[in-house]
Write a protein that holds these residues in place. Sequence first.
Motif, PDB file in Angstrom:
ATOM      1  N   LEU A 184      39.669  30.225  42.390  1.00 25.60           N
ATOM      2  CA  LEU A 184      38.251  29.904  42.311  1.00 25.60           C
ATOM      3  C   LEU A 184      37.478  31.092  42.882  1.00 25.60           C
ATOM      4  O   LEU A 184      37.744  31.528  43.997  1.00 25.60           O
ATOM      5  CB  LEU A 184      37.927  28.624  43.076  1.00 25.60           C
ATOM      6  N   LEU A 185      36.525  31.595  42.101  1.00 24.06           N
ATOM      7  CA  LEU A 185      35.834  32.826  42.485  1.00 24.06           C
ATOM      8  C   LEU A 185      34.471  32.913  41.816  1.00 24.06           C
ATOM      9  O   LEU A 185      34.198  32.206  40.849  1.00 24.06           O
ATOM     10  CB  LEU A 185      36.663  34.047  42.080  1.00 24.06           C
ATOM     11  N   ASP A 186      33.612  33.776  42.380  1.00 22.89           N
ATOM     12  CA  ASP A 186      32.473  34.194  41.576  1.00 22.89           C
ATOM     13  C   ASP A 186      32.995  35.328  40.694  1.00 22.89           C
ATOM     14  O   ASP A 186      34.112  35.819  40.887  1.00 22.89           O
ATOM     15  CB  ASP A 186      31.271  34.596  42.439  1.00 22.89           C
ATOM     16  N   LEU A 187      32.231  35.759  39.728  1.00 21.19           N
ATOM     17  CA  LEU A 187      32.781  36.645  38.706  1.00 21.19           C
ATOM     18  C   LEU A 187      32.907  38.112  39.108  1.00 21.19           C
ATOM     19  O   LEU A 187      33.442  38.915  38.352  1.00 21.19           O
ATOM     20  CB  LEU A 187      31.937  36.542  37.428  1.00 21.19           C
ATOM     21  N   SER A 188      32.440  38.474  40.288  1.00 17.94           N
ATOM     22  CA  SER A 188      32.423  39.889  40.667  1.00 17.94           C
ATOM     23  C   SER A 188      33.771  40.595  40.541  1.00 17.94           C
ATOM     24  O   SER A 188      33.824  41.735  40.056  1.00 17.94           O
ATOM     25  CB  SER A 188      31.891  40.027  42.100  1.00 17.94           C
ATOM     26  N   PRO A 189      34.898  39.986  40.961  1.00 19.23           N
ATOM     27  CA  PRO A 189      36.176  40.684  40.810  1.00 19.23           C
ATOM     28  C   PRO A 189      36.538  41.014  39.365  1.00 19.23           C
ATOM     29  O   PRO A 189      37.313  41.942  39.108  1.00 19.23           O
ATOM     30  CB  PRO A 189      37.184  39.685  41.414  1.00 19.23           C
ATOM     31  N   LEU A 190      35.977  40.257  38.411  1.00 16.48           N
ATOM     32  CA  LEU A 190      36.269  40.503  37.005  1.00 16.48           C
ATOM     33  C   LEU A 190      35.189  41.323  36.312  1.00 16.48           C
ATOM     34  O   LEU A 190      35.481  42.023  35.333  1.00 16.48           O
ATOM     35  CB  LEU A 190      36.440  39.175  36.253  1.00 16.48           C
ATOM     36  N   THR A 191      33.954  41.245  36.791  1.00 13.45           N
ATOM     37  CA  THR A 191      32.848  41.867  36.068  1.00 13.45           C
ATOM     38  C   THR A 191      32.313  43.143  36.709  1.00 13.45           C
ATOM     39  O   THR A 191      31.859  44.046  36.005  1.00 13.45           O
ATOM     40  CB  THR A 191      31.677  40.876  35.922  1.00 13.45           C
ATOM     41  N   VAL A 236      41.042  42.315  32.536  1.00 12.58           N
ATOM     42  CA  VAL A 236      40.923  41.872  31.149  1.00 12.58           C
ATOM     43  C   VAL A 236      42.107  41.024  30.723  1.00 12.58           C
ATOM     44  O   VAL A 236      41.950  39.937  30.168  1.00 12.58           O
ATOM     45  CB  VAL A 236      40.799  43.087  30.204  1.00 12.58           C
ATOM     46  N   ASN A 237      43.302  41.515  31.000  1.00 13.68           N
ATOM     47  CA  ASN A 237      44.503  40.882  30.456  1.00 13.68           C
ATOM     48  C   ASN A 237      45.289  40.042  31.453  1.00 13.68           C
ATOM     49  O   ASN A 237      46.316  39.477  31.101  1.00 13.68           O
ATOM     50  CB  ASN A 237      45.435  41.966  29.885  1.00 13.68           C
ATOM     51  N   GLY A 238      44.809  39.964  32.689  1.00  9.51           N
ATOM     52  CA  GLY A 238      45.615  39.307  33.716  1.00  9.51           C
ATOM     53  C   GLY A 238      45.336  37.840  33.947  1.00  9.51           C
ATOM     54  O   GLY A 238      46.009  37.209  34.765  1.00  9.51           O
ATOM     55  N   PHE A 239      44.353  37.269  33.219  1.00  8.84           N
ATOM     56  CA  PHE A 239      43.935  35.909  33.556  1.00  8.84           C
ATOM     57  C   PHE A 239      43.599  35.082  32.319  1.00  8.84           C
ATOM     58  O   PHE A 239      43.299  35.611  31.253  1.00  8.84           O
ATOM     59  CB  PHE A 239      42.707  35.951  34.479  1.00  8.84           C
ATOM     60  N   ALA A 240      43.629  33.769  32.518  1.00 10.61           N
ATOM     61  CA  ALA A 240      43.179  32.807  31.513  1.00 10.61           C
ATOM     62  C   ALA A 240      42.039  31.996  32.114  1.00 10.61           C
ATOM     63  O   ALA A 240      42.221  31.348  33.144  1.00 10.61           O
ATOM     64  CB  ALA A 240      44.333  31.880  31.118  1.00 10.61           C
ATOM     65  N   PRO A 241      40.859  32.020  31.529  1.00 12.35           N
ATOM     66  CA  PRO A 241      39.746  31.213  32.052  1.00 12.35           C
ATOM     67  C   PRO A 241      40.069  29.725  31.939  1.00 12.35           C
ATOM     68  O   PRO A 241      40.685  29.294  30.965  1.00 12.35           O
ATOM     69  CB  PRO A 241      38.579  31.575  31.138  1.00 12.35           C
ATOM     70  N   HIS A 260      31.395  34.230  28.275  1.00 15.02           N
ATOM     71  CA  HIS A 260      30.453  34.545  29.356  1.00 15.02           C
ATOM     72  C   HIS A 260      30.990  35.694  30.210  1.00 15.02           C
ATOM     73  O   HIS A 260      30.231  36.601  30.580  1.00 15.02           O
ATOM     74  CB  HIS A 260      30.235  33.300  30.211  1.00 15.02           C
ATOM     75  N   ILE A 261      32.284  35.662  30.513  1.00 14.12           N
ATOM     76  CA  ILE A 261      32.895  36.738  31.289  1.00 14.12           C
ATOM     77  C   ILE A 261      32.753  38.063  30.549  1.00 14.12           C
ATOM     78  O   ILE A 261      32.392  39.092  31.139  1.00 14.12           O
ATOM     79  CB  ILE A 261      34.380  36.438  31.568  1.00 14.12           C
ATOM     80  N   ARG A 262      33.023  38.060  29.260  1.00 13.59           N
ATOM     81  CA  ARG A 262      32.926  39.277  28.473  1.00 13.59           C
ATOM     82  C   ARG A 262      31.500  39.840  28.489  1.00 13.59           C
ATOM     83  O   ARG A 262      31.280  41.040  28.682  1.00 13.59           O
ATOM     84  CB  ARG A 262      33.367  39.004  27.033  1.00 13.59           C
ATOM     85  N   LYS A 263      30.528  38.963  28.338  1.00 13.71           N
ATOM     86  CA  LYS A 263      29.123  39.383  28.351  1.00 13.71           C
ATOM     87  C   LYS A 263      28.735  39.982  29.707  1.00 13.71           C
ATOM     88  O   LYS A 263      28.061  41.019  29.779  1.00 13.71           O
ATOM     89  CB  LYS A 263      28.223  38.182  28.035  1.00 13.71           C
ATOM     90  N   GLU A 264      29.174  39.332  30.789  1.00 18.55           N
ATOM     91  CA  GLU A 264      28.846  39.822  32.120  1.00 18.55           C
ATOM     92  C   GLU A 264      29.568  41.129  32.436  1.00 18.55           C
ATOM     93  O   GLU A 264      29.049  41.989  33.164  1.00 18.55           O
ATOM     94  CB  GLU A 264      29.175  38.754  33.163  1.00 18.55           C
TER      95      GLU A 264
END
Length: 328
Positions: free
Chosen positions: A97-104, A118-123, A307-311
């Motif tokens: 559980l996280l805010d999106l900063s580590p991914l975006t 990009v490739n390490g997770f499944a939403p 949403h992750i991709r857009k951010e």
Amino acid sequence: MPSALPWIRALGASLLTLALAPSFAASSGAAYPTRPIKMVVAAPTGGLPDVIARIVAQHMTTSLGQAVVVENKPSAGGIIATESVAKAAPDGYTVLLLDLSPLTINPTLYKKLPYDAVNGFAPVRLLGIAPLFLVTNPNVPAKTFQELVAMVKAAPGKHTYGTIGVGSLHHIAFEEMKAATGMDMLHVPFREQPSGPVVAGQVDMILAGLPSIEGFVKGNRLNMIAVSTSKRAPQTPALPTIAESGLPGYDVSADIGVIAPKGTPPEVISTLSNALADALKQPDTLARFNELGILAADMPAEAYAAHIRKEMQRFAKSVTAAGLAGSN
């Protein structure tokens, strides 16, 4: 920018593939879960993500019939928690559980990361959106966003803003604000949420979630100027947005959700997502979210991936424009 960042375009072939995969949990009668689930949180105990995690974990424990145990792993940029989940077995027994900063933000901010954003997770599911409130020390004469911009522009480099650290969501949000208005302010990073420092006058202003500033605002020790989201916050309906105060299109929030390691079976993702959706429907969850200034989002995996991709695209541009790309 997109052409220079192939890892952003690759998101469609990674996150969305997992998000769009068919769900068989209901029809197959899968036994999952058969043991406790660990929900790693990229924030300290008592932080907003931690509070959200404990709210939903309680309801998930009931609906899934297995304990959902919250484990806090705070670190700069959420890197330790994110790495630990990326390397966990993709069996549904470890989620993040996280805010999106580590991914975006992190993929552009850091030269090298110990996980593949990009490739390490499944939403799994986006749970809530936490607006950020622009607040100032009472000694700051500006009482509106327009007045604040005019004040700062009249004295370039004199005024200060505090954040939880270089490259944090709050930092990038201020950088976007500065770029759009032409304000020249000094960034002062702190190790913790700097509500105390702005009250003490160490910095002029901060962006912060409601729980960390509400008491100071009620005690007249901080002044609310505006809210960062595109719409006014229901908890402060009289407070204007930054967008309506002279910065059209400005929209920043801490988007908090759950992801799992890449390769987690689609039926397991579906089971987790359904349990989270059920938790979000509970009256006590909605009431607590409202107290915390969180807007329930309830965005399932496919939409969450988009949403992750857009951010990612948005913050890659912002981090680069601020001169922070590869700075950490």
